[in-house]
Scaffold this motif. Structure first.
Motif, PDB file in Angstrom:
ATOM      1  N   GLY A 118       0.802  -1.220   0.000  1.00 48.60           N
ATOM      2  CA  GLY A 118       0.000   0.000   0.000  1.00 48.60           C
ATOM      3  C   GLY A 118       0.833   1.267   0.000  1.00 48.60           C
ATOM      4  O   GLY A 118       0.288   2.381   0.068  1.00 48.60           O
ATOM      5  N   GLU A 119       2.155   1.127  -0.086  1.00 42.96           N
ATOM      6  CA  GLU A 119       3.043   2.292  -0.076  1.00 42.96           C
ATOM      7  C   GLU A 119       2.855   3.123  -1.342  1.00 42.96           C
ATOM      8  O   GLU A 119       2.862   2.608  -2.458  1.00 42.96           O
ATOM      9  N   LYS A 120       2.659   4.428  -1.162  1.00 43.01           N
ATOM     10  CA  LYS A 120       2.534   5.363  -2.278  1.00 43.01           C
ATOM     11  C   LYS A 120       3.395   6.588  -1.956  1.00 43.01           C
ATOM     12  O   LYS A 120       2.910   7.583  -1.411  1.00 43.01           O
ATOM     13  N   PRO A 121       4.685   6.525  -2.311  1.00 45.68           N
ATOM     14  CA  PRO A 121       5.626   7.576  -1.890  1.00 45.68           C
ATOM     15  C   PRO A 121       5.577   8.852  -2.716  1.00 45.68           C
ATOM     16  O   PRO A 121       6.223   9.843  -2.357  1.00 45.68           O
ATOM     17  N   PHE A 122       4.828   8.857  -3.819  1.00 47.55           N
ATOM     18  CA  PHE A 122       4.838  10.017  -4.708  1.00 47.55           C
ATOM     19  C   PHE A 122       3.511  10.777  -4.598  1.00 47.55           C
ATOM     20  O   PHE A 122       2.456  10.246  -4.937  1.00 47.55           O
ATOM     21  N   LYS A 123       3.600  12.024  -4.147  1.00 46.72           N
ATOM     22  CA  LYS A 123       2.413  12.816  -3.827  1.00 46.72           C
ATOM     23  C   LYS A 123       2.269  14.014  -4.754  1.00 46.72           C
ATOM     24  O   LYS A 123       3.224  14.738  -5.014  1.00 46.72           O
ATOM     25  N   CYS A 124       1.048  14.219  -5.252  1.00 49.72           N
ATOM     26  CA  CYS A 124       0.745  15.400  -6.059  1.00 49.72           C
ATOM     27  C   CYS A 124       0.585  16.599  -5.130  1.00 49.72           C
ATOM     28  O   CYS A 124      -0.234  16.569  -4.213  1.00 49.72           O
ATOM     29  N   GLU A 125       1.345  17.649  -5.376  1.00 46.64           N
ATOM     30  CA  GLU A 125       1.312  18.829  -4.517  1.00 46.64           C
ATOM     31  C   GLU A 125       0.083  19.696  -4.777  1.00 46.64           C
ATOM     32  O   GLU A 125      -0.194  20.619  -4.015  1.00 46.64           O
ATOM     33  N   VAL A 126      -0.665  19.383  -5.835  1.00 43.85           N
ATOM     34  CA  VAL A 126      -1.861  20.173  -6.160  1.00 43.85           C
ATOM     35  C   VAL A 126      -3.101  19.611  -5.480  1.00 43.85           C
ATOM     36  O   VAL A 126      -3.832  20.316  -4.790  1.00 43.85           O
ATOM     37  N   CYS A 127      -3.338  18.290  -5.648  1.00 44.57           N
ATOM     38  CA  CYS A 127      -4.572  17.686  -5.114  1.00 44.57           C
ATOM     39  C   CYS A 127      -4.299  16.626  -4.045  1.00 44.57           C
ATOM     40  O   CYS A 127      -5.225  15.987  -3.553  1.00 44.57           O
ATOM     41  N   ASN A 128      -3.012  16.411  -3.708  1.00 40.90           N
ATOM     42  CA  ASN A 128      -2.596  15.479  -2.638  1.00 40.90           C
ATOM     43  C   ASN A 128      -2.827  14.000  -2.958  1.00 40.90           C
ATOM     44  O   ASN A 128      -2.692  13.148  -2.075  1.00 40.90           O
ATOM     45  N   GLU A 129      -3.170  13.665  -4.198  1.00 43.04           N
ATOM     46  CA  GLU A 129      -3.317  12.252  -4.557  1.00 43.04           C
ATOM     47  C   GLU A 129      -1.947  11.577  -4.515  1.00 43.04           C
ATOM     48  O   GLU A 129      -0.933  12.173  -4.895  1.00 43.04           O
TER      49      GLU A 129
END
Length: 320
Positions: A118-129
């Motif tokens: 479930g690791e998701k290390p990459f985050k969108c700085e606009v919508c936080n997805e």
């Protein structure tokens, strides 16, 4: 630079990943900070690693120094050649310890493992997805930036992903490689075939935890959930109106641009939505698909039927 042979003593405070060199940890931290200090002098694209910039430059130079000894195909990265060689050798030495799925390279296995953890290390700085892969985040960012770098050579339509362009090209070639084994209907995309199969199976495997509504595909459920959360990630840069779907934003933008891409072949009248064109064409064809269940009168538009129903309701003010 401090080095440790085989010892991973340097730990990332964000995702707990371990490194044997402090320099490697510093380079890794750019994944989380978004820092990209290495810039391409040709197209201004930026990179977090100098090695990635060097590989990128081969796009501009056309250099492909890595050759497959079996089929002669050339590659601009050694890693891409190694992956390609798996086609010829069938060698996939890296196996997932959870589902036993094999991979050609260790990195692919590491990325795959995130589907289990479930690791998701990459985050969108606009919508936080959050995302499992950096490449997926990069593609996602084009939603916010509007970047469409892939162009169809036939109709000049632009796409945010090369895969979408490849699928689009089937419109021009007529290729429909995905066939329904029940009714022989063919489709351009495998996803369309999967959705179509629910007609035969009746399967709706994706359930909304809020209202219990069922869906045949996860994408439809994801869009539906935004109605409960109020999330509208697609924003018009002109009037700041927001939308749940990217397609709805695209339609909305025609209000500002005046674009009317849908044209009637009979009278050349143009429309900004395909649905409006379909309604208009009924003027020429005489088609009336909407039937009053009381008196059997037929109508070309559902709105006209609603107004007509007032007669039967005995209500002269408000359509039901």
């Amino acid at each position: 630079m401090t080095k440790h042979t085989g010892d991973k003593s340097f730990k990332c405070d964000v995702c707990d990943k371990m490194f044997s060199e402090n320099g490697s940890l510093k380079a890794h931290m750019r994944v989380h900070t978004g820092e990209k200090p290495f810039r391409c002098e040709v197209c201004d694209k930026r990179f977090s690693k100098n090695g990635n910039l060097k590989v990128h430059m081969r796009i501009h130079t056309g250099e492909k120094p890595f050759k497959c000894d079996v089929c002669g195909k050339m590659f601009n990265e050694n890693g891409t050649l190694k992956i390609h060689m798996g086609i010829h050798t069938g060698d996939k030495p890296f196996k997932c310890h959870i589902c036993r799925k094999p991979f050609c390279e260790k990195r692919s296995l590491e990325i795959h493992t995130r589907t289990h953890t479930g690791e998701k290390p990459f985050k969108c700085e606009v919508c936080n997805e959050m995302f499992i892969r950096s490449g997926t985040l990069k593609k996602h960012m084009r939603i916010h930036t509007g970047e469409n770098p892939f162009k169809c050579d036939i109709c000049d339509k632009l796409f945010s992903e090369n895969a979408c362009l490849k699928v689009h090209m089937r419109i021009h070639t007529g290729e429909r490689p995905f066939k329904c084994e029940v009714c022989d209907k063919r489709f351009i995309q495998s996803g369309n075939l999967k959705v179509h199969m629910t007609i035969h199976t009746g399967d709706k495997l994706f359930k909304c935890e809020v209202c219990d509504k069922m869906f045949s595909e996860s994408r439809s459920l994801k869009v539906h959930m935004m109605r409960h959360t109020g999330e509208k990630p697609f924003k018009c840069e002109v009037c700041v109106k927001t939308f749940i779907r990217r397609g709805d934003l695209k339609k909305h933008m025609r209000i500002h641009t005046g674009e009317k891409p849908f044209k009637c072949d009979v009278c050349d009248k143009t429309f900004n939505e395909n649905g409006d064109l379909k309604k208009h064409v009924r003027i020429h064809t005489g088609e009336k698909p909407f039937k009053c269940l009381v008196c059997d009168k037929m109508f070309s538009r559902s709105g006209n039927l609603k107004v007509h129903m007032i007669v039967h309701d005995g209500d002269t003010t408000t359509p039901r």
